[in-house]
Motif scaffolding. Sequence first.
Motif, PDB file in Angstrom:
ATOM      1  N   ALA A   1      -8.862  -3.615 -11.252  1.00  0.00           N
ATOM      2  CA  ALA A   1     -10.077  -2.813 -11.380  1.00  0.00           C
ATOM      3  C   ALA A   1     -10.829  -2.440 -10.306  1.00  0.00           C
ATOM      4  N   GLU A   2     -10.644  -3.175  -8.964  1.00  0.00           N
ATOM      5  CA  GLU A   2     -11.282  -2.417  -7.963  1.00  0.00           C
ATOM      6  C   GLU A   2     -10.438  -1.705  -7.227  1.00  0.00           C
ATOM      7  N   LYS A   3      -9.209  -1.147  -7.567  1.00  0.00           N
ATOM      8  CA  LYS A   3      -8.486  -0.291  -6.790  1.00  0.00           C
ATOM      9  C   LYS A   3      -8.338   1.155  -7.315  1.00  0.00           C
ATOM     10  N   ALA A   4      -9.173   1.306  -8.147  1.00  0.00           N
ATOM     11  CA  ALA A   4      -9.081   2.864  -9.087  1.00  0.00           C
ATOM     12  C   ALA A   4      -8.987   3.697  -7.961  1.00  0.00           C
ATOM     13  N   ASP A   5      -9.667   3.688  -6.689  1.00  0.00           N
ATOM     14  CA  ASP A   5      -9.775   4.877  -5.929  1.00  0.00           C
ATOM     15  C   ASP A   5      -8.877   4.790  -4.832  1.00  0.00           C
ATOM     16  N   ALA A   6      -8.249   3.824  -4.717  1.00  0.00           N
ATOM     17  CA  ALA A   6      -7.168   3.546  -3.557  1.00  0.00           C
ATOM     18  C   ALA A   6      -6.009   4.456  -3.904  1.00  0.00           C
ATOM     19  N   TYR A   7      -5.135   4.926  -2.780  1.00  0.00           N
ATOM     20  CA  TYR A   7      -4.112   5.608  -2.924  1.00  0.00           C
ATOM     21  C   TYR A   7      -2.930   4.669  -2.911  1.00  0.00           C
ATOM     22  N   PRO A   8      -1.723   5.085  -3.328  1.00  0.00           N
ATOM     23  CA  PRO A   8      -0.678   4.202  -3.556  1.00  0.00           C
ATOM     24  C   PRO A   8      -0.066   3.399  -2.233  1.00  0.00           C
ATOM     25  N   ALA A   9       0.009   4.140  -1.114  1.00  0.00           N
ATOM     26  CA  ALA A   9       0.311   3.827   0.002  1.00  0.00           C
ATOM     27  C   ALA A   9      -0.764   2.588   0.548  1.00  0.00           C
ATOM     28  N   GLN A  10      -2.030   2.716   0.148  1.00  0.00           N
ATOM     29  CA  GLN A  10      -2.890   1.419   0.477  1.00  0.00           C
ATOM     30  C   GLN A  10      -2.635   0.417  -0.208  1.00  0.00           C
ATOM     31  N   LEU A  11      -1.795   0.326  -1.116  1.00  0.00           N
ATOM     32  CA  LEU A  11      -1.485  -1.010  -2.125  1.00  0.00           C
ATOM     33  C   LEU A  11      -0.281  -1.586  -1.346  1.00  0.00           C
ATOM     34  N   SER A  12      -0.309  -3.050  -1.864  1.00  0.00           N
ATOM     35  CA  SER A  12       1.160  -3.856  -1.814  1.00  0.00           C
ATOM     36  C   SER A  12       2.063  -3.245  -2.827  1.00  0.00           C
ATOM     37  N   GLY A  13       3.347  -3.548  -2.723  1.00  0.00           N
ATOM     38  CA  GLY A  13       4.357  -3.450  -3.548  1.00  0.00           C
ATOM     39  C   GLY A  13       3.840  -3.945  -4.986  1.00  0.00           C
ATOM     40  N   GLY A  14       3.505  -5.312  -5.055  1.00  0.00           N
ATOM     41  CA  GLY A  14       3.110  -5.920  -6.372  1.00  0.00           C
ATOM     42  C   GLY A  14       1.834  -5.037  -6.772  1.00  0.00           C
ATOM     43  N   GLN A  15       0.992  -4.556  -6.079  1.00  0.00           N
ATOM     44  CA  GLN A  15      -0.237  -3.951  -6.939  1.00  0.00           C
ATOM     45  C   GLN A  15       0.461  -2.373  -7.576  1.00  0.00           C
ATOM     46  N   GLN A  16       1.327  -1.728  -6.417  1.00  0.00           N
ATOM     47  CA  GLN A  16       1.787  -0.448  -6.896  1.00  0.00           C
ATOM     48  C   GLN A  16       2.639  -0.667  -8.226  1.00  0.00           C
ATOM     49  N   GLN A  17       3.302  -1.622  -8.394  1.00  0.00           N
ATOM     50  CA  GLN A  17       4.125  -1.929  -9.506  1.00  0.00           C
ATOM     51  C   GLN A  17       3.181  -2.112 -10.537  1.00  0.00           C
TER      52      GLN A  17
END
Length: 250
Positions: A137-153
């Motif tokens: 929920a708290e990652k709505a405004d993040a860009y994919p490159a700012q996320l871990s692989g698990g979060q991106q998936q």
Amino acid sequence: MVRAERVCKNFGAVKVLKGISLDVQRGQVTCLIGPSGSGKSTFLRCINHLERVDAGRLYVDGDLVGYAERGGKLHELHPRNAAKQRRDIGMVFQHFNLFPHRTVLGNIIEAPMLVKKMRREHAVDRARDLLDRVGLAEKADAYPAQLSGGQQQRVAIARALAMEPKLMLFDEPTSALDPELVGEVLAVMRDLAAAGMTMVVVTHEMGFAREVADQLVFMDGGVVVESGRPSEVLSNPQHERTRGFLSRLL
Ligand code: ADP
Ligand code: MG
């Protein structure tokens, strides 16, 4: 939900699927396992209209995939109708494939707005619910490159769910992840299964297959070698090829 009857697929002279027959019941989870090159991805891609079946029949929810039958003959569907069939199928790939220049929220609302003509506010509301469901929920405004692989998936799963699919296909969804990130993605998939989603999952995660799958299918060389309840296939494989594959995995 899925019925494959002697499905064949060739790439030039290479026969990749040599008569796959397989049923997936509504609300059930099927795990597909088998050595690299056995045709698992190709089979998923046929279900999702990314490859065309050369022979045999493939049905999703009773509809012949990519074709219409008239007077005993098969006619290729108009692209518009094929796209309509495809809309109901969600697919998650090994390499996430998020749009890098869009935020997490932007990734999730794109298809519902573009394809389903959903109003932006409504699409955003639903995207936030889905992000909550996958624990982001708290990652709505993040860009994919700012996320871990698990979060991106997990975002990729939320994005697929935003189209309200009746069938979800997963092609080695955890194979590109660092080991410590595998569990969070499998947990989301486990929740999805518990909520009644029909899923076909290509995976090497035997723990997941054993706990979550209703059906385990072992493919090798473009055929289904054996299938059954995971506990049976894993503890008492009937074929030498299955035994060999499983012993190399463990
Ligand atoms: P798996 O997912 O089980 O590893 P694939 O379905 O990716 O297997 O591939 C099965 C076989 O089909 C492999 O030998 C692969 O090289 C071949 N293949 C897959 N896609 C293509 C393609 N687009 N063109 C030619 N050969 C392909
Ligand atoms: Mg593959």
